[in-house]
Design an enzyme around this catalytic site. Structure first.
Site, PDB file in Angstrom:
ATOM      1  N   LYS A  37       0.864  -1.179   0.000  1.00 38.65           N
ATOM      2  CA  LYS A  37       0.000   0.000   0.000  1.00 38.65           C
ATOM      3  C   LYS A  37       0.906   1.235   0.000  1.00 38.65           C
ATOM      4  O   LYS A  37       1.991   1.216   0.592  1.00 38.65           O
ATOM      5  CB  LYS A  37      -0.872  -0.055   1.256  1.00 38.65           C
ATOM      6  CG  LYS A  37      -1.982   0.975   1.319  1.00 38.65           C
ATOM      7  CD  LYS A  37      -2.860   0.731   2.551  1.00 38.65           C
ATOM      8  CE  LYS A  37      -3.945   1.771   2.700  1.00 38.65           C
ATOM      9  NZ  LYS A  37      -4.852   1.513   3.829  1.00 38.65           N
ATOM     10  N   SER A 112      -9.572   1.597   2.917  1.00 40.79           N
ATOM     11  CA  SER A 112      -8.766   2.459   2.087  1.00 40.79           C
ATOM     12  C   SER A 112      -7.719   1.695   1.276  1.00 40.79           C
ATOM     13  O   SER A 112      -7.125   2.268   0.363  1.00 40.79           O
ATOM     14  CB  SER A 112      -8.067   3.498   2.975  1.00 40.79           C
ATOM     15  OG  SER A 112      -7.221   2.862   3.916  1.00 40.79           O
ATOM     16  N   SER A 136      -9.666  -1.103   6.871  1.00 38.82           N
ATOM     17  CA  SER A 136      -9.147  -0.953   5.517  1.00 38.82           C
ATOM     18  C   SER A 136      -8.513  -2.197   4.918  1.00 38.82           C
ATOM     19  O   SER A 136      -8.073  -2.161   3.775  1.00 38.82           O
ATOM     20  CB  SER A 136      -8.122   0.174   5.469  1.00 38.82           C
ATOM     21  OG  SER A 136      -8.802   1.391   5.498  1.00 38.82           O
TER      22      SER A 136
HETATM   23  N1  GLN Z   1     -13.049   3.914   6.662  1.00 41.13           N
HETATM   24  C1  GLN Z   1     -12.389   4.104   7.921  1.00 41.13           C
HETATM   25  C2  GLN Z   1     -11.835   5.506   7.984  1.00 41.13           C
HETATM   26  O1  GLN Z   1     -12.031   6.206   7.070  1.00 41.13           O
HETATM   27  C3  GLN Z   1     -11.277   3.111   8.100  1.00 41.13           C
HETATM   28  C4  GLN Z   1     -10.173   3.348   7.146  1.00 41.13           C
HETATM   29  C5  GLN Z   1      -8.902   2.678   7.539  1.00 41.13           C
HETATM   30  O2  GLN Z   1      -8.884   1.617   8.163  1.00 41.13           O
HETATM   31  N2  GLN Z   1      -7.796   3.298   7.160  1.00 41.13           N
HETATM   32  O3  GLN Z   1     -11.226   5.887   8.921  1.00 41.13           O
END
Ligand code: GLN
Length: 439
Positions: A37, A112, A136
């Site tokens: 990532k 994400s 995510s």
């Molecule tokens: N959708 C959640 C957020 O926006 C989790 C995203 C994540 O785990 N980075 O914080």
């Protein structure tokens, strides 16, 4: 017709599905191939974490999980697309292209780690490093029909990870099969002196013990798309056929997880983002003869996307004197309460089972109509285990109109290998489907 080469599949995943922000020019034979990532630092690549503010940042080192996979014989083949700094559930908050779902390019890969989900799905045998703060890894695994393991907080070093929320961030793996995740998880796990939060962990079990009794919280079955509910319920007899008991329980605190998470995650994020001021990393403003306030404001106004700005405002507010005890401290108490609730369930059950996402991978046109709150609510099943730092795995458990549905299993701290044992057993009982790729 012979099977397409891994290199052709990587190129296809990048060009047609925008899974990668950058890839290598060629593959080394005899090594296994993995991606990271874009919020993980790696030599030879930019690390922009989905943000324009980090344009051009080339870290001079490898993040520990990347360093370890390379040392074990892996080649890093590319960086995967993501929501800016991990802020999102659909990867639509990305400054470097929005990844398209492998099952239907009009739909989201989840977020994400959306690019990681797409890469894991499109490239057989590929292993994708993802990061989860509030879901995510599980989310993209569910929407892209692959397996995603989010380890216990502290199990995998965060050294070299561009922070979102330091008390929540976890590096994990996505792949088509639990067997390949099990093969590489031991490599990235374990103490690292460069990340003190990784140092006090018990050793990773060589082989896990398959959970045989799962708790299904009633609260998790509310607010589901009926198609998801049906697919998930269809998986229960298969589990029972494997000798796994599934019993309904109540976990009333689950509903407090989402608000507590957004207070804590944005509080931490708002302090982490303070370092992007146009002087140290990435984007640089060359006009130095202005007031420092104008200088920083210029860089940050242009470099951050809307969601990052929203979270800076929200997080800064939650930490303010006068509001801190009402929001930040209260959220910490909720987190403790939730840990207690999971622990109570683990006295009688080995793990907690829920669907992963409440709906099918959404179309981009529908995402554009969602309010920020509606987007946050998409994670109501993935946020609880993340908030309590417990390991979880998402596996495909059904298909609706050719789109994958995922289920998520949460175990007590440090029990990743038990989850992988269950996920491996599941692969013997339920057949996964992957889209046909013709590069
Ligand atoms: N959708 C959640 C957020 O926006 C989790 C995203 C994540 O785990 N980075 O914080």
């Amino acid at each position: 017709m012979s099977a397409p080469s891994t290199y052709a599949l990587i190129q296809y995943a990048q060009r047609r599905h925008l899974a990668f922000t950058e890839t290598v020019d060629g593959l080394d034979e005899g090594r296994f191939h993995f991606s990271a990532k874009d919020n993980l630092c790696a030599l030879g690549f930019q690390a922009r974490a989905g943000s324009a503010v980090l344009e051009g940042y080339r870290p001079p080192f490898d993040a520990t999980p990347i360093h370890r996979l390379k040392a074990a014989g892996g080649q890093l083949v590319g960086k995967t697309t993501m929501d800016e700094f991990g802020f999102g559930s659909f990867s639509t908050n990305s400054a470097h292209g929005v990844p398209l779902n492998p099952f239907d390019p009009d739909r989201s890969c989840g977020g994400s780690s959306g690019g990681a989900g797409a890469a894991a799905c499109l490239i057989p045998g590929h292993i994708a490093l993802g990061v989860s703060t509030g879901g995510s890894i599980s989310g993209p695994a569910s929407f892209c029909g692959v397996v995603g393991l989010t380890p216990t907080y502290g199990r995998v070093s965060r050294y070299g990870l561009i922070d979102y929320g330091n008390s929540l961030d976890k590096v994990g793996l996505l792949s088509r099969s639990a067997a390949s995740i099990a093969q590489h998880f031991g490599t990235i796990a374990g103490p690292d002196p460069k990340d003190p939060t990784s140092c006090a962990q018990p050793p990773l079990a060589g082989k896990g013990r398959m959970p045989s009794s799962l708790a299904l919280p009633r609260e998790a079955m509310e607010n589901l798309d009926p198609a998801v509910r049906k697919a998930f319920q269809g998986a229960l007899p298969v589990l029972r056929g494997m000798g796994v008991a599934v019993e309904e329980v109540s976990m009333p605190s689950l509903r407090f997880a989402l608000p507590a998470y957004y207070v804590l995650a944005t509080s931490e994020a708002s302090t982490n983002l303070a370092r992007y001021c146009g002087m140290r990393f990435g984007r640089r403003e060359e006009e130095f003869n202005q007031h420092f306030n104008d200088f920083f404001t210029g860089v940050r106004s242009e470099g951050f996307g809307d969601e990052a700005k929203r979270r800076i405002l929200l997080g800064t507010f939650c930490r303010m004197v006068g509001f801190r005890s009402r929001y930040y401290l209260k959220s910490l108490a909720v987190r403790q309460m939730l840990i207690g609730e999971y622990r109570r369930v683990f006295q009688e059950h080995d793990a907690v089972l829920t669907p992963t996402m409440p709906f099918l991978p959404p179309r981009f046109e529908d995402i554009r109509r969602m309010t920020p709150l509606e987007m946050y609510l998409a994670d109501f099943l993935t946020i609880p285990p993340n908030l309590v730092g417990m390991p979880h795995v998402s596996v495909p458990c059904g298909y609706v109109d050719g789109l994958p549905v995922g289920m998520q299993v949460v175990a007590d701290h440090w029990k990743e290998m038990d989850l992988l044992e269950l996920a491996k057993g599941w692969e013997g009982a339920f057949l996964y489907t992957f889209p046909e790729v013709r590069p």
